[in-house]
Scaffold this active site. Structure first.
Site, PDB file in Angstrom:
ATOM      1  N   HIS A  76     -20.933  -6.812  27.818  1.00 49.63           N
ATOM      2  CA  HIS A  76     -22.156  -6.658  28.612  1.00 49.63           C
ATOM      3  C   HIS A  76     -21.955  -5.407  29.459  1.00 49.63           C
ATOM      4  O   HIS A  76     -20.830  -5.119  29.877  1.00 49.63           O
ATOM      5  CB  HIS A  76     -22.359  -7.794  29.612  1.00 49.63           C
ATOM      6  CG  HIS A  76     -22.558  -9.152  29.026  1.00 49.63           C
ATOM      7  ND1 HIS A  76     -21.516  -9.981  28.725  1.00 49.63           N
ATOM      8  CD2 HIS A  76     -23.682  -9.835  28.728  1.00 49.63           C
ATOM      9  CE1 HIS A  76     -21.988 -11.122  28.249  1.00 49.63           C
ATOM     10  NE2 HIS A  76     -23.306 -11.068  28.234  1.00 49.63           N
ATOM     11  N   ASP A 136     -19.835  -6.072  32.400  1.00 55.95           N
ATOM     12  CA  ASP A 136     -18.430  -6.455  32.181  1.00 55.95           C
ATOM     13  C   ASP A 136     -17.513  -5.262  32.389  1.00 55.95           C
ATOM     14  O   ASP A 136     -16.395  -5.408  32.887  1.00 55.95           O
ATOM     15  CB  ASP A 136     -18.174  -6.913  30.731  1.00 55.95           C
ATOM     16  CG  ASP A 136     -18.961  -8.134  30.335  1.00 55.95           C
ATOM     17  OD1 ASP A 136     -19.411  -8.869  31.229  1.00 55.95           O
ATOM     18  OD2 ASP A 136     -19.135  -8.341  29.112  1.00 55.95           O
TER      19      ASP A 136
HETATM   20  C1  XUL Z   1     -23.875 -17.424  26.953  1.00 54.59           C
HETATM   21  C2  XUL Z   1     -23.539 -16.503  25.856  1.00 54.59           C
HETATM   22  C3  XUL Z   1     -23.527 -15.064  26.207  1.00 54.59           C
HETATM   23  C4  XUL Z   1     -24.047 -14.177  25.116  1.00 54.59           C
HETATM   24  C5  XUL Z   1     -24.166 -12.735  25.522  1.00 54.59           C
HETATM   25  O1  XUL Z   1     -23.862 -18.766  26.595  1.00 54.59           O
HETATM   26  O2  XUL Z   1     -23.254 -16.930  24.770  1.00 54.59           O
HETATM   27  O3  XUL Z   1     -22.222 -14.725  26.534  1.00 54.59           O
HETATM   28  O4  XUL Z   1     -23.239 -14.236  23.995  1.00 54.59           O
HETATM   29  O5  XUL Z   1     -24.925 -12.545  26.648  1.00 54.59           O
END
Ligand code: XUL
Ligand code: CO
Length: 436
Positions: free
Chosen positions: A100, A103
C-alpha cells in the site's frame, strides 16, 4: 547491515529435509504442466503484515521488536523497512512483493507532502528491484486507515473525500506503473456501511461505479498495461461491504459496464467469511472470466474474523489449483501472502517459517492437482456427467430451438421419467484423498 543475520537463503531440501527452514515441495525450477513452479506460483510477500504491523491487536500493544520499526526518523525508518523487506524477499526466493502507498512511506501533513515522500522512498525500492530482480505484483492505495475515510472513500457522503481518494489512487496507480507493477488492486475496506439507518445504498453504488470507471480511464490514459483487480470481502471493518464476494462484484461490474476493465483478487479468508469455500470463489471467477490473482492466507474455522493466518492445508490448495488450472491459470496474477504471524511468534525468524510453510502448502497443492488432472478420472467423471448436453436434446435446448411447449410435448409424447444417476461424491472425495 543485515536484518536477518541468522537466516541463510532458503533452499529446496525435498520432502525428507531435516532443516525446518528448507522447502520440502517448492522446487522453483521443477516443471509441471509445461511451466516451472516459480512461474505457476509467482509468490509475493506483502509489506503491511510482514514489515509494518508490530503485533498489536484491538486488546493490546505490539509484541514484535523489529529493528526496522525502531527508527524514529520517518525517512530513515522507511528506508530501513524497505531494506529489511528486500533482504527477506530475496532470502525466500520470492519473485514479487505487494504494497500500500502508506506501507512504504507514512502519511504527511498534506497530500502534496505525502506524494513527495512516497516518490522519494520509491527510489530506494526501485534500486532494490533493479539489483535483486524482484518485481511488483501489485500496488494499492490505503483508503481505509485515515479517519477521513471512516465513512468510506468513493462511497463517502462527502464528495471532497471522493476527490481526495481519487487523488491518492491516481498517484499510487502512477507509482505502480513506474515500478512496472503487474496489477493494481482496489479493496473496498470502508466501501460499505455500519448501519442502513444513515446509508443510501443506491447513491453509494453509483459513486463507487463512477470511481472505478475513473480509475480504469486513468489506467488507459497513462498506458498502464497491468490488470486492475477488485478484492472481494463481505465485512470487516464495516458491517457490510459492497464488494461482498465474487458474484456480487461481478454483478456490480456488469451494472456499471466495467466487466472488461476489472478482474478479481480472491482472498482465502475473505471467501470463507462470505460463507464460501475458497475453491468456490475461484470457480466463480474462472467461470466468468474474472480470475486475476490470489491473496493467500487462511482463517480459523472457530473464529469469525479475518485472522489472516499463513496457508497450511495442501488439500485446500489442491482443490484451489484444480479451479485455477481448469480456468487457464492466473496469467499476470500471483499468490500474495496477505498473512500475518500470531502475536506470540515474536522472532524475526518466524517470518521465514511462516512464508516457507505457506509456499510449501501452495506448491504441494499444485503438485497434487497436477497428479489428479493427469490421473484423469476426476475430469472424465465430470465430463461424462454432462454428456446428455452434447446430444440432440441438450444442444437444442441450449441453442434456443426448443420452447417450453416443445419440451412438454417431448416428455408427454414419450411418457418419459428420467432416471437418477449417482453423483458419486464420496467416491470422488476418496479419489482426491489419494493425492493429498
Ligand atoms: C484486508 C485486505 C487488504 C487488501 C489490500 O482484509 O485483504 O490487505 O489485500 O488492501
Ligand atoms: Co487481501
Amino acid at each position: 547491515m543485515s536484518f536477518f543475520p541468522d537466516v541463510e537463503p532458503i533452499r529446496f531440501g525435498g520432502p525428507e529435509a531435516s532443516d525446518p527452514l528448507a522447502f520440502r515441495f517448492y522446487d522453483a525450477d521443477r516443471v509441471v504442466l509445461g511451466r516451472t513452479l516459480r512461474e505457476h506460483t509467482r509468490f509475493a510477500v506483502c509489506f503491511w503484515h510482514t514489515f509494518c504491523w508490530p503485533g498489536s491487536d484491538v486488546f493490546g500493544a505490539g509484541t514484535f521488536e523489529r529493528a526496522w520499526l525502531a527508527e524514529p526518523d520517518a525517512v530513515k525508518g522507511a528506508e530501513r523497512k524497505i531494506d529489511a523487506a528486500f533482504e527477506l524477499i530475496a532470502k525466500l526466493g520470492a519473485p514479487f512483493f505487494c504494497f500500500h502507498d502508506r506501507d512504504v512511506a507514512p502519511e504527511c501533513a498534506t497530500l502534496r507532502e505525502s506524494h513527495a515522500l512516497l516518490d522519494r522512498v520509491l527510489e530506494r525500492v526501485e534500486k532494490h528491484m533493479q539489483k535483486s530482480g524482484i518485481g511488483l505484483l501489485w500496488g494499492t492505495a490505503n483508503l481505509f486507515g485515515h479517519p477521513r475515510y471512516a465513512a468510506g472513500a468513493a462511497t463517502n457522503p462527502d464528495p471532497e473525500v471522493f476527490a481526495y481518494a481519487a487523488a491518492q489512487v491516481k498517484h499510487c496507480l502512477e507509482a505502480t506503473h513506474r515500478l512496472g507493477g503487474a496489477n493494481y488492486v482496489l479493496w473496498g475496506g470502508r466501501e460499505g456501511y455500519d448501519t442502513l439507518l444513515n446509508t443510501d445504498l443506491r447513491r453509494e453504488a453509483d459513486q463507487m461505479g463512477r470511481f472505478l470507471a475513473l480509475v480504469a480511464e486513468h489506467k488507459h490514459r497513462i498506458g498502464f498495461g497491468g490488470t486492475l483487480l477488485i478484492e472481494p470481502k463481505p465485512f470487516e471493518p464495516t458491517k457490510h461491504q459492497y464488494d461482498f464476494d465474487a458474484a456480487a462484484v461481478h454483478a456490480f461490474l456488469q451494472n456499471y459496464g466495467l466487466e472488461r476493465e476489472y478482474k478479481l483478487n480472491i482472498e482465502v479468508n475473505h471467501a470463507t467469511l462470505a460463507g464460501h469455500d475458497f475453491a468456490h470463489e475461484l470457480a466463480y471467477a474462472a467461470a466468468n472470466g474474472l480470475l486475476g490473482s490470489v491473496d493467500a492466507n487462511r482463517g480459523d474455522p472457530r473464529l469469525g474474523w479475518d485472522t489472516d493466518q499463513f496457508p497450511d492445508d495442501p488439500r485446500e490448495w489442491a482443490l484451489a489449483w484444480l479451479e485455477i488450472l481448469r480456468g487457464g491459470g492466473l496469467h499476470g496474477g500471483g499468490f500474495n501472502f496477505d498473512a500475518k504471524l500470531r502475536r506470540q511468534s515474536v522472532d524475526a525468524t518466524d517470518l521465514f517459517h511462516a512464508h516457507v510453510g505457506g509456499m510449501d502448502a501452495i506448491a504441494r497443492g499444485l503438485l497434487a492437482a497436477e497428479a489428479i488432472l493427469s490421473d484423469g478420472r476426476l475430469e472424465r467423471f465430470r465430463e461424462e456427467r454432462y454428456l446428455g448436453w452434447e446430444h440432440e436434446l441438450g444442444r437444442e435446448i441450449l441453442s434456443g430451438r426448443k420452447s417450453l411447449e416443445d419440451l412438454a410435448g417431448h416428455v408427454l409424447a414419450n411418457d418419459l421419467e428420467p432416471q437418477p444417476v449417482s453423483g458419486r461424491q464420496e467416491m470422488l472425495e476418496n479419489l482426491v484423498s489419494r493425492f493429498t
